[in-house]
Design a protein around this motif. Structure first.
Motif, PDB file in Angstrom:
ATOM      1  N   ALA A 116       0.824  -1.212   0.000  1.00  0.00           N
ATOM      2  CA  ALA A 116       0.000   0.000   0.000  1.00  0.00           C
ATOM      3  C   ALA A 116       0.858   1.262   0.000  1.00  0.00           C
ATOM      4  N   ALA A 117       2.002   1.193   0.655  1.00  0.00           N
ATOM      5  CA  ALA A 117       2.871   2.363   0.767  1.00  0.00           C
ATOM      6  C   ALA A 117       3.704   2.611  -0.479  1.00  0.00           C
ATOM      7  N   THR A 118       3.927   1.581  -1.296  1.00  0.00           N
ATOM      8  CA  THR A 118       4.870   1.727  -2.406  1.00  0.00           C
ATOM      9  C   THR A 118       4.259   1.563  -3.786  1.00  0.00           C
ATOM     10  N   SER A 119       3.037   1.063  -3.887  1.00  0.00           N
ATOM     11  CA  SER A 119       2.412   0.921  -5.198  1.00  0.00           C
ATOM     12  C   SER A 119       1.898   2.271  -5.678  1.00  0.00           C
ATOM     13  N   SER A 120       1.948   2.519  -6.958  1.00  0.00           N
ATOM     14  CA  SER A 120       1.589   3.788  -7.600  1.00  0.00           C
ATOM     15  C   SER A 120       2.637   4.851  -7.269  1.00  0.00           C
ATOM     16  N   ASP A 121       2.493   6.012  -7.865  1.00  0.00           N
ATOM     17  CA  ASP A 121       3.496   7.065  -7.688  1.00  0.00           C
ATOM     18  C   ASP A 121       3.615   7.545  -6.248  1.00  0.00           C
ATOM     19  N   HIS A 122       2.486   7.606  -5.538  1.00  0.00           N
ATOM     20  CA  HIS A 122       2.500   8.168  -4.190  1.00  0.00           C
ATOM     21  C   HIS A 122       2.002   7.206  -3.123  1.00  0.00           C
ATOM     22  N   GLU A 149      11.190   2.678   4.889  1.00  0.00           N
ATOM     23  CA  GLU A 149      12.466   2.527   4.185  1.00  0.00           C
ATOM     24  C   GLU A 149      12.263   2.297   2.690  1.00  0.00           C
ATOM     25  N   TRP A 150      11.217   1.539   2.331  1.00  0.00           N
ATOM     26  CA  TRP A 150      10.894   1.366   0.911  1.00  0.00           C
ATOM     27  C   TRP A 150      10.465   2.701   0.300  1.00  0.00           C
ATOM     28  N   ALA A 151       9.583   3.423   0.995  1.00  0.00           N
ATOM     29  CA  ALA A 151       9.104   4.704   0.467  1.00  0.00           C
ATOM     30  C   ALA A 151      10.255   5.690   0.305  1.00  0.00           C
ATOM     31  N   ALA A 152      11.183   5.689   1.263  1.00  0.00           N
ATOM     32  CA  ALA A 152      12.352   6.567   1.170  1.00  0.00           C
ATOM     33  C   ALA A 152      13.216   6.190  -0.024  1.00  0.00           C
ATOM     34  N   PHE A 154      12.287   5.002  -2.821  1.00  0.00           N
ATOM     35  CA  PHE A 154      11.645   5.455  -4.052  1.00  0.00           C
ATOM     36  C   PHE A 154      11.518   6.978  -4.119  1.00  0.00           C
ATOM     37  N   GLY A 155      11.923   7.678  -3.064  1.00  0.00           N
ATOM     38  CA  GLY A 155      11.786   9.132  -3.075  1.00  0.00           C
ATOM     39  C   GLY A 155      10.346   9.586  -2.986  1.00  0.00           C
ATOM     40  N   ASN A 156       9.508   8.796  -2.321  1.00  0.00           N
ATOM     41  CA  ASN A 156       8.077   9.092  -2.218  1.00  0.00           C
ATOM     42  C   ASN A 156       7.833  10.043  -1.043  1.00  0.00           C
ATOM     43  N   VAL A 157       7.863  11.335  -1.336  1.00  0.00           N
ATOM     44  CA  VAL A 157       7.808  12.359  -0.293  1.00  0.00           C
ATOM     45  C   VAL A 157       6.505  12.273   0.513  1.00  0.00           C
ATOM     46  N   ARG A 158       5.382  12.193  -0.180  1.00  0.00           N
ATOM     47  CA  ARG A 158       4.087  12.192   0.515  1.00  0.00           C
ATOM     48  C   ARG A 158       3.954  10.998   1.451  1.00  0.00           C
ATOM     49  N   MET A 159       4.358   9.831   0.969  1.00  0.00           N
ATOM     50  CA  MET A 159       4.199   8.644   1.808  1.00  0.00           C
ATOM     51  C   MET A 159       5.170   8.658   2.982  1.00  0.00           C
ATOM     52  N   VAL A 160       6.367   9.174   2.767  1.00  0.00           N
ATOM     53  CA  VAL A 160       7.314   9.292   3.882  1.00  0.00           C
ATOM     54  C   VAL A 160       6.710  10.172   4.977  1.00  0.00           C
ATOM     55  N   HIS A 161       6.160  11.311   4.606  1.00  0.00           N
ATOM     56  CA  HIS A 161       5.520  12.189   5.592  1.00  0.00           C
ATOM     57  C   HIS A 161       4.337  11.484   6.250  1.00  0.00           C
ATOM     58  N   HIS A 162       3.547  10.760   5.461  1.00  0.00           N
ATOM     59  CA  HIS A 162       2.361  10.085   5.996  1.00  0.00           C
ATOM     60  C   HIS A 162       2.751   9.024   7.015  1.00  0.00           C
ATOM     61  N   LEU A 163       3.735   8.214   6.686  1.00  0.00           N
ATOM     62  CA  LEU A 163       4.157   7.153   7.601  1.00  0.00           C
ATOM     63  C   LEU A 163       4.790   7.714   8.865  1.00  0.00           C
ATOM     64  N   LEU A 164       5.579   8.764   8.723  1.00  0.00           N
ATOM     65  CA  LEU A 164       6.167   9.391   9.908  1.00  0.00           C
ATOM     66  C   LEU A 164       5.072   9.943  10.821  1.00  0.00           C
ATOM     67  N   ALA A 165       4.038  10.541  10.216  1.00  0.00           N
ATOM     68  CA  ALA A 165       2.932  11.078  11.016  1.00  0.00           C
ATOM     69  C   ALA A 165       2.160   9.975  11.718  1.00  0.00           C
ATOM     70  N   ARG A 166       2.199   8.759  11.171  1.00  0.00           N
ATOM     71  CA  ARG A 166       1.478   7.633  11.778  1.00  0.00           C
ATOM     72  C   ARG A 166       2.351   6.853  12.760  1.00  0.00           C
ATOM     73  N   GLY A 167       3.581   7.297  12.961  1.00  0.00           N
ATOM     74  CA  GLY A 167       4.413   6.671  13.981  1.00  0.00           C
ATOM     75  C   GLY A 167       5.507   5.751  13.489  1.00  0.00           C
ATOM     76  N   GLU A 177      18.675   4.314   2.466  1.00  0.00           N
ATOM     77  CA  GLU A 177      17.902   3.902   1.300  1.00  0.00           C
ATOM     78  C   GLU A 177      17.578   5.102   0.399  1.00  0.00           C
ATOM     79  N   ALA A 178      17.272   6.240   1.004  1.00  0.00           N
ATOM     80  CA  ALA A 178      16.992   7.436   0.211  1.00  0.00           C
ATOM     81  C   ALA A 178      18.230   7.861  -0.563  1.00  0.00           C
ATOM     82  N   HIS A 179      19.361   7.820   0.104  1.00  0.00           N
ATOM     83  CA  HIS A 179      20.632   8.157  -0.552  1.00  0.00           C
ATOM     84  C   HIS A 179      20.900   7.227  -1.723  1.00  0.00           C
ATOM     85  N   ALA A 180      20.761   5.920  -1.497  1.00  0.00           N
ATOM     86  CA  ALA A 180      21.022   4.945  -2.550  1.00  0.00           C
ATOM     87  C   ALA A 180      20.039   5.106  -3.705  1.00  0.00           C
ATOM     88  N   GLY A 181      18.771   5.392  -3.376  1.00  0.00           N
ATOM     89  CA  GLY A 181      17.770   5.601  -4.419  1.00  0.00           C
ATOM     90  C   GLY A 181      18.076   6.811  -5.260  1.00  0.00           C
TER      91      GLY A 181
END
Length: 264
Positions: A116-122, A149-152, A154-167, A177-181
């Motif tokens: 759910a966190a990594t499928s589609s662009d966001h 870590e998967w979202a990071a 892929f550079g998925n900014v919105r999902m990274v913020h969403h997951l951080l907000a959810r704990g 992972e973000a660096h390597a991506g």
């Protein structure tokens, strides 16, 4: 002449895949096996979930379809994994109500939350929220990486913020992972504008992770260090980004490869 069981199963699968709830109910009343396989080797529930037919999924589950059965074109996942991959929140809710588990599942042991966190662009924030409400582990892993870590990667900014907000735990590995991506993308894409836009996205991901209090220290390319200065003040010498709360060195060793990408 009565229909053979194989014919009924195939007709049921076709009707389910086509979204015909009335035909599905009729075929079930005529004796079609609810979890029988069609000619392509897929069940009615599998095809209905894949297509997002909520009404058909409801009919099949009420008739006793197994919510944790094998699903997917290659039998690699489960119905809940498919719903998570396509963002079908209403379908996922029916499956969860019928007893589908939220942990790693299917032949490939995919956690639906990661999909759910990594499928589609966001990714699919509403699906992420549903799975978390139903008990999914926000720090559960697939191939050693959490959803964050998967979202990071892929550079998925919105999902990274969403997951951080959810704990989600902002790990040093997510930074790595973000660096390597970012490195992988920079090497793979020749269009300068697209490369710059994606670099900016990775810079935002890194800024969010560091602002969330990652414990660790990471080395980054000067290009990303420069981008980050605009998001979180002074970061020190080029190539080194350090949070006030960091006290443990975490050299970047991870390298993102195409074979590590989750299925789309």
């Amino acid at each position: 002449m009565p229909s053979r069981p194989g014919d009924l199963a195939d007709r049921l699968a076709r009707a389910a895949g086509g979204g015909d709830a009335a035909a599905v109910a009729r075929l079930l009343s005529e004796g079609a096996e609810v979890d029988g396989l069609g000619e392509d080797g897929r069940s009615a529930l599998d095809l209905a979930v894949h297509a997002g037919h909520v009404g058909v999924v409801r009919v099949l589950l009420e008739a006793g379809a197994d919510p944790q059965q094998t699903a997917g074109a290659y039998g690699e996942v489960t119905p809940l994994c498919l719903a998570a991959m396509y963002g079908y929140v209403d379908v996922a809710e029916l499956l969860l109500d019928a007893g589908a588990a939220t942990g790693a599942q299917g032949r490939l042991e995919f956690p639906p939350l990661v999909l759910a966190a990594t499928s589609s662009d966001h990714g699919y924030p509403q699906m992420v929220d549903l799975l978390l409400r139903r008990g999914a582990d926000i720090d559960g892993t697939k191939r050693g990486r959490t959803s964050l870590e998967w979202a990071a990667a892929f550079g998925n900014v919105r999902m990274v913020h969403h997951l951080l907000a959810r704990g989600a735990t902002p790990t040093a590995k997510a930074v790595s992972e973000a660096h390597a991506g970012a490195e992988r993308y920079a090497k793979a894409v020749r269009d300068e504008q697209k490369r710059q836009e994606k670099q900016e996205g990775y810079a935002l991901v890194l800024a969010a992770l560091l602002a969330a209090g990652v414990v660790g220290r990471a080395l980054f390319p000067p290009s990303l260090a420069g981008s980050l200065r605009g998001h979180r003040g002074h970061w020190g010498p080029p190539g080194v980004l350090e949070s006030r709360r960091m006290d443990v060195q975490a050299p970047v060793r991870a390298r993102w490869t195409a074979s590590s990408r989750p299925i789309r």
